[in-house]
Design a protein around this motif. Structure first.
Motif, PDB file in Angstrom:
ATOM      1  N   LYS A  28       0.833  -1.214   0.000  1.00 41.67           N
ATOM      2  CA  LYS A  28       0.000   0.000   0.000  1.00 41.67           C
ATOM      3  C   LYS A  28       0.867   1.264   0.000  1.00 41.67           C
ATOM      4  CE  LYS A  28      -3.013   3.200   0.685  1.00 41.67           C
ATOM      5  NZ  LYS A  28      -2.074   4.182   0.109  1.00 41.67           N
ATOM      6  N   TRP A  51       0.190   6.088   3.480  1.00 46.11           N
ATOM      7  CA  TRP A  51      -0.847   5.130   3.883  1.00 46.11           C
ATOM      8  C   TRP A  51      -2.233   5.715   3.610  1.00 46.11           C
ATOM      9  CZ3 TRP A  51      -1.583   0.217   4.890  1.00 46.11           C
ATOM     10  CH2 TRP A  51      -2.737  -0.190   5.593  1.00 46.11           C
ATOM     11  N   ASP A  52      -2.386   7.034   3.881  1.00 50.07           N
ATOM     12  CA  ASP A  52      -3.695   7.678   3.739  1.00 50.07           C
ATOM     13  C   ASP A  52      -4.046   8.006   2.281  1.00 50.07           C
ATOM     14  OD1 ASP A  52      -4.121   7.564   6.458  1.00 50.07           O
ATOM     15  OD2 ASP A  52      -3.340   9.578   6.836  1.00 50.07           O
ATOM     16  N   ALA A  53      -3.066   7.935   1.399  1.00 47.56           N
ATOM     17  CA  ALA A  53      -3.295   8.291  -0.009  1.00 47.56           C
ATOM     18  C   ALA A  53      -4.346   7.353  -0.622  1.00 47.56           C
ATOM     19  CB  ALA A  53      -1.982   8.201  -0.779  1.00 47.56           C
ATOM     20  N   PRO A  54      -5.049   7.825  -1.659  1.00 52.62           N
ATOM     21  CA  PRO A  54      -6.128   7.030  -2.250  1.00 52.62           C
ATOM     22  C   PRO A  54      -5.641   5.669  -2.768  1.00 52.62           C
ATOM     23  CG  PRO A  54      -6.174   9.253  -3.125  1.00 52.62           C
ATOM     24  CD  PRO A  54      -4.912   9.137  -2.317  1.00 52.62           C
ATOM     25  N   ARG A  77      -9.525  -0.164  -0.358  1.00 52.12           N
ATOM     26  CA  ARG A  77     -10.153   0.899  -1.153  1.00 52.12           C
ATOM     27  C   ARG A  77     -10.521   2.051  -0.223  1.00 52.12           C
ATOM     28  NH1 ARG A  77     -13.686   0.546  -6.128  1.00 52.12           N
ATOM     29  NH2 ARG A  77     -12.702  -1.496  -6.327  1.00 52.12           N
ATOM     30  N   TRP A  78      -9.856   3.175  -0.405  1.00 56.24           N
ATOM     31  CA  TRP A  78     -10.286   4.376   0.323  1.00 56.24           C
ATOM     32  C   TRP A  78      -9.774   5.639  -0.365  1.00 56.24           C
ATOM     33  CZ3 TRP A  78      -7.130   1.095   3.750  1.00 56.24           C
ATOM     34  CH2 TRP A  78      -5.790   1.471   3.812  1.00 56.24           C
ATOM     35  N   GLY A  79     -10.362   6.771   0.001  1.00 60.22           N
ATOM     36  CA  GLY A  79      -9.878   8.081  -0.409  1.00 60.22           C
ATOM     37  C   GLY A  79     -10.065   8.419  -1.878  1.00 60.22           C
ATOM     38  N   ALA A  80     -10.698   7.510  -2.620  1.00 59.26           N
ATOM     39  CA  ALA A  80     -10.804   7.770  -4.057  1.00 59.26           C
ATOM     40  C   ALA A  80     -12.160   8.407  -4.406  1.00 59.26           C
ATOM     41  CB  ALA A  80     -10.653   6.473  -4.833  1.00 59.26           C
ATOM     42  N   ARG A 120      -2.907   4.373  13.006  1.00 61.74           N
ATOM     43  CA  ARG A 120      -3.926   3.835  12.095  1.00 61.74           C
ATOM     44  C   ARG A 120      -4.111   2.356  12.424  1.00 61.74           C
ATOM     45  NH1 ARG A 120      -3.287   8.458  11.337  1.00 61.74           N
ATOM     46  NH2 ARG A 120      -3.058   9.628   9.384  1.00 61.74           N
ATOM     47  N   ARG A 137       1.292   9.561   5.574  1.00 58.99           N
ATOM     48  CA  ARG A 137       0.697  10.288   4.438  1.00 58.99           C
ATOM     49  C   ARG A 137       0.494   9.328   3.260  1.00 58.99           C
ATOM     50  NH1 ARG A 137       2.393  12.416   0.029  1.00 58.99           N
ATOM     51  NH2 ARG A 137       4.614  12.107   0.432  1.00 58.99           N
TER      52      ARG A 137
END
Lengths: 190, 333
Positions: free
Chosen positions: B159, B320-323, B330-333, B290, B318
Motif C-alpha cells: 500500500k 498510507w492515507d493516499a487514495p 479501497r479508500w480516499g478515491a 492507524r 501520508r
C-alpha cells in the motif's frame, strides 16, 4: 549417456514420483507446506509431455528441455532446484560429471550446505560415490542413506527451517525425492 | 474435506476466472496467471510486481489497482509462481521507469523471482530491483536459516510503496522506501486450526480442540510451539510481547496496527483481539496512528490471526492515507 537411456531414466523417475506422491506430500506436511508430491508429479508429467511433443535431438537438448520445463511448471523451491539440476547437467559427457555439475548448480541456486536437511544431503553422497568410481546402484544406495541421515537433522533451509527443533524426526521431502531420482537412475542407466 | 470447488487441480484457474468477471477494471492474463491493472502501464511510473502462492487472497491479486500494485502473479496453492509468470508481469507493467519486485521471504519465492530477474536482464528488458519482505518475529533470524518469513508487513508495504510509485518517484527511491517499511514492520501469528490444501484433501496438521499454535506461518507450517487454548487477552500478549521486544515502537508518529484474519476467524473475533492488542500497546506507551482489521492475508481456511506493527513517521502515514482503489483495499478515491 544416450538419449534413450536418459529418457528411460526420466520416465522411471516420473513413475516413482507418481507412486510416492502421497508419501512425499505426507513428509512435506510434517515439516513443510504439503505440496512437494503434487508439485513434482505435475512437473514430471509436464516433462514427459514436452519430450513426447518434440523429441529432443540429443542428450544435452533433452536435459535442457527437462530443466526448462520444470522451472516453468513447478514453482515453489523444487522447480528452480530440480530445474537447475537438469539444466546444468546438459553440458557434461558422462553421468557422473553431469550429476556433479547439476549438484553444483543446486548448491549455487539454493545456497544450502550439506547437513541443512535438504536435497543436497542425498545428492552430494551420490555424486561422491560416482566420482569414487562406484556404480550408479551404489550411488543410489548412498542417496538413500543420505535421505535417512536427514531424519534427525534440524532444518536450516527452506520452509522446514521455520520449525526449528521441531523439524527433527522426519526425513526431508527433497532428499526423499532425490533418492527416488537416483533409484530411477540405478534401474535405467548402465 | 468439504470445499466449494470443482476439481482441486483447477482451483487457481477457476478463481482467476471469477476474479476477472467480478473486477472488469482488472485485466487477467489467464495463460500466465497474472492479474494486471486494466489500463496498462503508465509511462514514467515505476511498475510494482508482487506474487506468491495462491491461498492468501486478497493478497496479492486483490491488491492490484491504482495506488497499489501494477501486477500480481498467482502460483499454485501455497507454491511460488514460476519465473515465466514474473517475466510476463514485469514486461507487462514496464512504463520505462523500471520495475520493483516485492517478494516475501520464502526459499521458493526468492529463487523464482531471482531467476525471473535474470531472464529479464538477459533480454535487456526493464531495470528490476527486488525487495524481500521478512518481518515474522516467530522465526529466528540467523545466517544459518532461511531467515524470517514475509507476512503481514507485505500488505502494508504494498500500500505505502504503491502510493509512492503513483506519485512518480524514481525506482531507487521507491525501493529504498520499501526497504524502510520492511525494516520498520514486525509480525507474529497464531492458529486455532490447521488449513486444508485442496490438493492434499486433509488438514496439514492436527491440532486438538484444547490447543493452539503460536508462531504460525501462512502456509500451514506448524508454529514454534503448541500451548493450551487461552482467552484473547492472553493470546494478544503472546503475539504482541515478542514484537515489542524485537523492535522499539515508542516515539515517532505511532504505529499502524494490523490485525489480520487467516481465513476462518470471523471479524467479530478479530475486533476482540484488536481491542486486547490496543490495550497492551497503550500500556507499553505505543500509540496507534492507524488500524487495519480484517482478513487481508489469509491461509486458506485456517482459523487464527496475525498481528503486525509498523513504526511510522509522517511520510509513511501520508502515503498510507493516499487514495487506493483495489478489490482488497479501497479508500480516499
Amino acid at each position: 549417456m544416450s538419449t534413450e537411456e536418459l529418457q528411460a531414466w526420466l520416465r522411471r523417475f516420473a513413475e516413482l514420483v507418481h507412486e510416492h506422491k502421497d508419501e512425499l506430500t505426507a513428509l512435506d506436511s510434517a515439516i513443510g507446506d504439503a505440496d512437494h508430491g503434487a508439485n513434482l508429479d505435475r512437473g514430471m508429467t509436464a516433462v514427459l509431455a514436452a519430450l513426447e511433443e518434440a523429441p529432443p535431438a540429443d542428450a544435452a537438448a533433452l536435459l535442457k528441455k527437462t530443466g526448462a520445463t520444470l522451472v516453468s511448471k513447478v514453482g515453489g523451491a523444487s522447480g528452480p532446484l530440480y530445474g537447475t539440476l537438469f539444466l546444468r547437467m546438459a553440458g557434461a559427457d558422462t553421468f557422473p560429471a553431469a550429476l556433479r555439475a547439476g549438484y553444483e548448480g543446486v548448491l549455487a541456486r539454493g545456497k544450502a550446505e550439506p547437513g541443512d536437511k535438504t536435497m543436497v544431503d542425498a545428492l552430494g553422497p551420490a555424486c561422491d560415490a560416482l566420482d569414487a568410481g562406484r556404480s550408479v546402484a551404489e550411488a543410489a544406495q548412498a542417496a538413500a542413506e543420505g535421505r535417512d541421515a536427514t531424519v534427525p537433522l534440524v532444518a536450516r533451509k527452506g520452509r522446514a527451517s521455520y520449525l526449528g527443533e521441531r523439524s527433527a524426526g522426519h526425513a526431508d521431502p527433497g532428499a526423499t525425492s532425490t533418492a527416488l531420482l537416483l533409484q530411477a537412475a540405478a534401474e535405467t542407466l548402465s | 474435506m468439504k470445499k466449494l470447488i470443482n476439481d482441486p487441480a483447477d482451483v487457481v484457474a477457476d478463481a482467476l476466472r471469477g476474479m476477472a468477471l467480478a473486477h472488469p477494471e482488472l485485466r487477467v492474463d489467464h495463460e500466465n496467471r497474472v492479474v494486471f491493472r486494466g489500463e496498462g502501464p503508465r509511462q514514467g511510473k515505476v511498475g510494482l510486481v508482487s506474487g506468491g502462492g495462491s491461498g492468501h487472497e486478497p493478497m496479492h491479486g486483490g491488491f492490484v489497482g491504482r495506488g497499489m500494485l501494477d501486477a500480481a502473479c498467482a502460483g499454485e496453492v501455497f507454491t511460488s509462481p514460476v519465473p515465466d509468470q514474473m517475466v510476463a508481469a514485469t514486461q507487462g507493467v514496464d512504463g520505462g521507469a523500471g520495475v520493483l519486485h516485492i517478494v516475501k521471504n520464502y526459499t521458493g519465492d526468492v529463487m523464482n523471482f531471482e531467476m525471473a530477474a535474470e531472464l529479464v536482464a538477459a533480454e535487456s528488458g526493464a531495470e528490476v530491483v527486488t525487495v524481500v519482505v521478512d518481518d515474522d518475529v516467530a522465526v529466528t533470524d540467523s545466517l544459518y536459516t532461511a531467515g524470517r518469513r514475509g507476512v503481514g508487513t507485505t500488505v502494508l508495504l504494498e500500500k505505502i510503496v504503491g502510493a509512492a510509485a503513483e506519485e512518480g518517484r524514481p525506482l531507487a527511491e521507491v525501493a529504498d522506501l520499501a526497504r524502510r517499511v520492511d525494516d520498520a514492520g514486525r509480525s507474529m501469528g497464531m492458529a486455532l486450526t490447521s488449513c486444508t490444501v485442496p490438493a492434499a484433501g486433509k488438514p496439514t496438521f492436527d491440532l486438538p480442540e484444547d490447543q493452539m499454535e503460536i508462531g504460525i506461518g501462512i502456509h500451514g507450517e506448524p508454529g514454534r510451539r503448541r500451548v493450551p487454548l487461552a482467552p484473547a487477552r492472553e493470546v494478544a500478549e503472546m503475539l504482541v510481547e515478542p514484537i515489542l521486544s524485537d523492535l522499539a515502537f515508542t516515539g515517532g508518529e505511532g504505529v499502524i496496527c494490523f490485525v489480520n484474519g487467516l481465513g476462518a476467524t470471523p471479524l467479530l473475533e478479530l475486533y476482540v483481539l484488536h481491542a486486547e492488542v490496543a490495550a497492551l500497546l497503550d500500556k507499553a506507551g505505543v500509540g496507534i496512528a492507524r488500524s487495519l482489521v480484517g482478513p487481508y492475508m489469509t491461509s486458506l481456511d485456517m482459523a487464527g490471526a496475525t498481528v503486525t506493527l509498523l513504526r511510522c513517521d509522517d511520510e509513511l502515514l501520508r502515503l498510507w492515507d493516499a487514495p487506493v482503489v483495489t478489490p482488497g483495499l479501497r479508500w480516499g478515491a
